[in-house]
Design a protein around this motif. Structure first.
Motif, PDB file in Angstrom:
ATOM      1  N   ASP A  56      44.773  30.945  39.501  1.00  0.00           N
ATOM      2  CA  ASP A  56      44.879  31.741  38.282  1.00  0.00           C
ATOM      3  C   ASP A  56      44.379  33.141  38.598  1.00  0.00           C
ATOM      4  O   ASP A  56      43.185  33.354  38.808  1.00  0.00           O
ATOM      5  N   PHE A  57      45.295  34.093  38.655  1.00  0.00           N
ATOM      6  CA  PHE A  57      44.928  35.464  38.980  1.00  0.00           C
ATOM      7  C   PHE A  57      43.981  36.066  37.938  1.00  0.00           C
ATOM      8  O   PHE A  57      43.247  36.999  38.238  1.00  0.00           O
ATOM      9  N   ALA A  58      43.978  35.531  36.719  1.00  0.00           N
ATOM     10  CA  ALA A  58      43.087  36.041  35.679  1.00  0.00           C
ATOM     11  C   ALA A  58      41.625  35.719  35.992  1.00  0.00           C
ATOM     12  O   ALA A  58      40.732  36.463  35.603  1.00  0.00           O
ATOM     13  N   THR A  59      41.401  34.622  36.694  1.00  0.00           N
ATOM     14  CA  THR A  59      40.017  34.232  37.017  1.00  0.00           C
ATOM     15  C   THR A  59      39.682  34.420  38.493  1.00  0.00           C
ATOM     16  O   THR A  59      38.525  34.317  38.876  1.00  0.00           O
ATOM     17  N   ALA A  60      40.684  34.666  39.301  1.00  0.00           N
ATOM     18  CA  ALA A  60      40.474  34.874  40.745  1.00  0.00           C
ATOM     19  C   ALA A  60      41.281  36.095  41.176  1.00  0.00           C
ATOM     20  O   ALA A  60      42.331  35.972  41.808  1.00  0.00           O
ATOM     21  N   PRO A  61      40.817  37.285  40.830  1.00  0.00           N
ATOM     22  CA  PRO A  61      41.575  38.497  41.172  1.00  0.00           C
ATOM     23  C   PRO A  61      41.736  38.653  42.683  1.00  0.00           C
ATOM     24  O   PRO A  61      40.893  38.215  43.461  1.00  0.00           O
ATOM     25  N   TYR A  62      42.814  39.276  43.050  1.00  0.00           N
ATOM     26  CA  TYR A  62      43.142  39.471  44.462  1.00  0.00           C
ATOM     27  C   TYR A  62      42.173  40.461  45.092  1.00  0.00           C
ATOM     28  O   TYR A  62      41.989  41.579  44.608  1.00  0.00           O
ATOM     29  N   ASP A  63      41.567  40.057  46.189  1.00  0.00           N
ATOM     30  CA  ASP A  63      40.611  40.889  46.909  1.00  0.00           C
ATOM     31  C   ASP A  63      40.945  40.798  48.400  1.00  0.00           C
ATOM     32  O   ASP A  63      40.388  39.971  49.125  1.00  0.00           O
TER      33      ASP A  63
END
Length: 170
Positions: A65-72
């Motif tokens: 879930d990109f909302a809770t695990a932003p791309y880094d």
């Protein structure tokens, strides 16, 4: 052929072409991008290098879930680091896939951004999608490198550059 063996074979085949593409990136062009909406060469290459690691992520989770695990993305400063990162994610993905059990591959996996679901598939299907992402982004990188006048290696046969080199030598 068992699905796990087939996925491992495909992973290794694609890795050979990916290594060739990542190894030819000019370091002085890392920050170049063909368009303001496009990724820079190094961001695109780093994403390509990380994608084999998605195999482990898919097998070990139920969703991303990109909302809770932003791309880094990992910070890469040289082609040597880029290739080492690729080999690291490839080894991890391959090791996890070798340990996978067939029932795991039938489990559901979701790619989402909060309420927006991008993909709902089996884990086996999403592993294949990850491989397709590698090929897709590798093709983008090839276009970027072509625009930078870098000779492109072949993927599934000789590239136009390789064909012209043979003709020029004849």
């Amino acid at each position: 052929m068992e699905i796990i063996q087939s996925l491992l074979k495909e992973m290794e085949q694609e890795a050979q072409t990916t290594r060739k593409m990542l190894s030819i990136i000019p370091e002085d062009k890392f920050n170049w991008q063909p368009h303001p909406k496009s990724m820079s060469v190094i961001r695109l290459a780093t994403h390509i290098a990380e994608l084999p690691g998605w195999v482990s992520m898919v097998l070990d989770t139920e969703e991303l879930d990109f909302a809770t695990a932003p791309y880094d993305p990992k910070v890469i400063t040289s082609v040597k680091e880029l290739l080492a990162y690729f080999e690291e994610t490839l080894a991890a993905g391959k090791a996890r896939l070798e340990k996978a059990q067939l029932p795991e591959l039938d489990e559901q996996w979701i790619l989402r951004n909060g309420e927006d679901i991008y993909s709902r598939s089996t884990k086996a299907e999403f592993i294949r999608i990850s491989y397709s992402q590698i090929v897709h982004h590798r093709a983008q990188l090839g276009v970027d490198l072509r625009l930078l006048d870098v000779k492109i290696p072949g993927s599934y046969g000789p590239s136009a550059d390789e064909q012209f080199e043979v003709l020029e030598k004849a």
